[in-house]
Design an enzyme around this catalytic site. Structure first.
Site, PDB file in Angstrom:
ATOM      1  N   HIS A 213     -54.020  31.255  12.871  1.00  0.00           N
ATOM      2  CA  HIS A 213     -53.777  29.989  13.573  1.00  0.00           C
ATOM      3  C   HIS A 213     -55.012  29.102  13.425  1.00  0.00           C
ATOM      4  O   HIS A 213     -56.140  29.564  13.672  1.00  0.00           O
ATOM      5  CB  HIS A 213     -53.587  30.228  15.074  1.00  0.00           C
ATOM      6  CG  HIS A 213     -52.389  31.032  15.450  1.00  0.00           C
ATOM      7  ND1 HIS A 213     -51.244  30.467  15.947  1.00  0.00           N
ATOM      8  CD2 HIS A 213     -52.171  32.376  15.436  1.00  0.00           C
ATOM      9  CE1 HIS A 213     -50.366  31.416  16.227  1.00  0.00           C
ATOM     10  NE2 HIS A 213     -50.901  32.589  15.928  1.00  0.00           N
TER      11      HIS A 213
ATOM     12  N   ASP B 117     -47.107  24.695  12.931  1.00  0.00           N
ATOM     13  CA  ASP B 117     -46.458  25.603  13.877  1.00  0.00           C
ATOM     14  C   ASP B 117     -45.352  24.837  14.615  1.00  0.00           C
ATOM     15  O   ASP B 117     -45.543  23.683  15.008  1.00  0.00           O
ATOM     16  CB  ASP B 117     -47.510  26.113  14.874  1.00  0.00           C
ATOM     17  CG  ASP B 117     -47.031  27.314  15.674  1.00  0.00           C
ATOM     18  OD1 ASP B 117     -47.669  28.374  15.600  1.00  0.00           O
ATOM     19  OD2 ASP B 117     -46.015  27.184  16.398  1.00  0.00           O
TER      20      ASP B 117
ATOM     21  N   HIS C  12     -50.916  35.970   9.902  1.00  0.00           N
ATOM     22  CA  HIS C  12     -51.091  34.513   9.915  1.00  0.00           C
ATOM     23  C   HIS C  12     -52.343  34.184  10.700  1.00  0.00           C
ATOM     24  O   HIS C  12     -52.658  34.832  11.694  1.00  0.00           O
ATOM     25  CB  HIS C  12     -49.873  33.798  10.491  1.00  0.00           C
ATOM     26  CG  HIS C  12     -49.379  34.351  11.788  1.00  0.00           C
ATOM     27  ND1 HIS C  12     -48.637  35.509  11.866  1.00  0.00           N
ATOM     28  CD2 HIS C  12     -49.543  33.934  13.057  1.00  0.00           C
ATOM     29  CE1 HIS C  12     -48.351  35.768  13.124  1.00  0.00           C
ATOM     30  NE2 HIS C  12     -48.902  34.828  13.874  1.00  0.00           N
TER      31      HIS C  12
ATOM     32  N   ASN D 287     -53.824  37.070  15.720  1.00  0.00           N
ATOM     33  CA  ASN D 287     -53.350  38.140  16.602  1.00  0.00           C
ATOM     34  C   ASN D 287     -52.830  39.325  15.786  1.00  0.00           C
ATOM     35  O   ASN D 287     -52.093  39.137  14.815  1.00  0.00           O
ATOM     36  CB  ASN D 287     -52.231  37.603  17.498  1.00  0.00           C
ATOM     37  CG  ASN D 287     -52.689  36.451  18.371  1.00  0.00           C
ATOM     38  OD1 ASN D 287     -53.821  36.441  18.836  1.00  0.00           O
ATOM     39  ND2 ASN D 287     -51.817  35.488  18.603  1.00  0.00           N
TER      40      ASN D 287
ATOM     41  N   GLN E  66     -49.257  39.262  19.072  1.00  0.00           N
ATOM     42  CA  GLN E  66     -48.602  38.979  17.784  1.00  0.00           C
ATOM     43  C   GLN E  66     -47.091  39.057  17.954  1.00  0.00           C
ATOM     44  O   GLN E  66     -46.563  40.069  18.423  1.00  0.00           O
ATOM     45  CB  GLN E  66     -49.054  39.991  16.712  1.00  0.00           C
ATOM     46  CG  GLN E  66     -48.487  39.652  15.330  1.00  0.00           C
ATOM     47  CD  GLN E  66     -48.936  40.615  14.234  1.00  0.00           C
ATOM     48  OE1 GLN E  66     -49.487  41.693  14.509  1.00  0.00           O
ATOM     49  NE2 GLN E  66     -48.698  40.243  12.991  1.00  0.00           N
TER      50      GLN E  66
HETATM   51  P1  AMP Z   1     -48.270  34.973  16.911  1.00  0.00           P
HETATM   52  O1  AMP Z   1     -47.956  34.979  18.382  1.00  0.00           O
HETATM   53  O2  AMP Z   1     -49.732  35.042  16.622  1.00  0.00           O
HETATM   54  O3  AMP Z   1     -47.476  36.011  16.151  1.00  0.00           O
HETATM   55  O4  AMP Z   1     -47.839  33.535  16.420  1.00  0.00           O
HETATM   56  C1  AMP Z   1     -46.576  33.233  15.923  1.00  0.00           C
HETATM   57  C2  AMP Z   1     -46.523  31.731  15.823  1.00  0.00           C
HETATM   58  O5  AMP Z   1     -45.511  31.377  14.899  1.00  0.00           O
HETATM   59  C3  AMP Z   1     -46.197  31.000  17.132  1.00  0.00           C
HETATM   60  O6  AMP Z   1     -47.222  30.066  17.407  1.00  0.00           O
HETATM   61  C4  AMP Z   1     -44.855  30.342  16.843  1.00  0.00           C
HETATM   62  O7  AMP Z   1     -44.746  29.078  17.470  1.00  0.00           O
HETATM   63  C5  AMP Z   1     -44.870  30.221  15.346  1.00  0.00           C
HETATM   64  N1  AMP Z   1     -43.597  30.229  14.663  1.00  0.00           N
HETATM   65  C6  AMP Z   1     -42.599  31.141  14.796  1.00  0.00           C
HETATM   66  N2  AMP Z   1     -41.590  30.862  13.944  1.00  0.00           N
HETATM   67  C7  AMP Z   1     -41.968  29.765  13.249  1.00  0.00           C
HETATM   68  C8  AMP Z   1     -41.360  28.986  12.210  1.00  0.00           C
HETATM   69  N3  AMP Z   1     -40.153  29.292  11.734  1.00  0.00           N
HETATM   70  N4  AMP Z   1     -42.037  27.927  11.733  1.00  0.00           N
HETATM   71  C9  AMP Z   1     -43.255  27.604  12.223  1.00  0.00           C
HETATM   72  N5  AMP Z   1     -43.880  28.292  13.194  1.00  0.00           N
HETATM   73  C10 AMP Z   1     -43.249  29.356  13.705  1.00  0.00           C
END
Ligand code: AMP
Ligand code: ZN
Length: 135
Positions: free
Chosen positions: A103, A32, A101, A88, A95
């Site tokens: 985590h 992440d 995805h 999420n 989300q």
């Molecule tokens: P969510 O809030 O569950 O949708 O989590 C999205 C996650 O994706 C967050 O923890 C971000 O830091 C991560 N994220 C967003 N864009 C990228 C990316 N290009 N590469 C890696 N992680 C990302």
């Protein structure tokens, strides 16, 4: 199926570079970019599904074994003291990227993170009412 405008489709399928921790035919697991802790990893299916509701059952069945592999890696290589799995669905649940995805968040003594909720105190009737709806 891949979605043209979905960044996680592009990352999962290698069209955008990422720090890949693990890859197989169905998933790519990446670091992440805004990690909660050192080693915070996201498991992305290569086929697009916006969320758990859209995720095919067979993909859902494969995702936890991948999480187990990554959990073992984090314990062995990063020496984490514990681990949270977080997933999420929907904006209300936090989300931000609309491609499923999972985590995998390693936890360390004193890491200062709080991935917790505030417990409520429903009456027994309320719990029974919820149970009646779900059964
Ligand atoms: P969510 O809030 O569950 O949708 O989590 C999205 C996650 O994706 C967050 O923890 C971000 O830091 C991560 N994220 C967003 N864009 C990228 C990316 N290009 N590469 C890696 N992680 C990302
Ligand atoms: Zn996607």
């Amino acid at each position: 199926m891949k979605l043209d405008n979905c960044i996680f489709c592009k990352i999962a399928n290698g069209e955008i570079p990422s720090r890949t921790v693990y890859e197989d035919a169905d998933f790519r697991a990446i670091l992440d970019l805004g990690p909660a802790t050192k080693g915070h990893t996201l498991i992305l299916p290569k086929e697009h599904a916006a969320n758990l509701y859209e995720l095919p059952e067979e993909t859902a069945a494969k995702v936890l074994p991948v999480a187990k592999k990554i959990a073992a890696l984090m314990q062995e290589k990063l020496g984490c003291d514990g681990l949270n799995l977080v997933q999420n669905n929907g904006e209300v649940a936090g989300q931000t990227v609309k491609h499923f995805h999972l985590h995998v968040i390693p936890r360390y003594e004193g890491d200062g993170q709080t991935i917790l909720w505030k417990p409520t105190e429903p009456a027994a009737e309320e719990l029974d009412g919820v149970l009646a709806k779900l059964k």
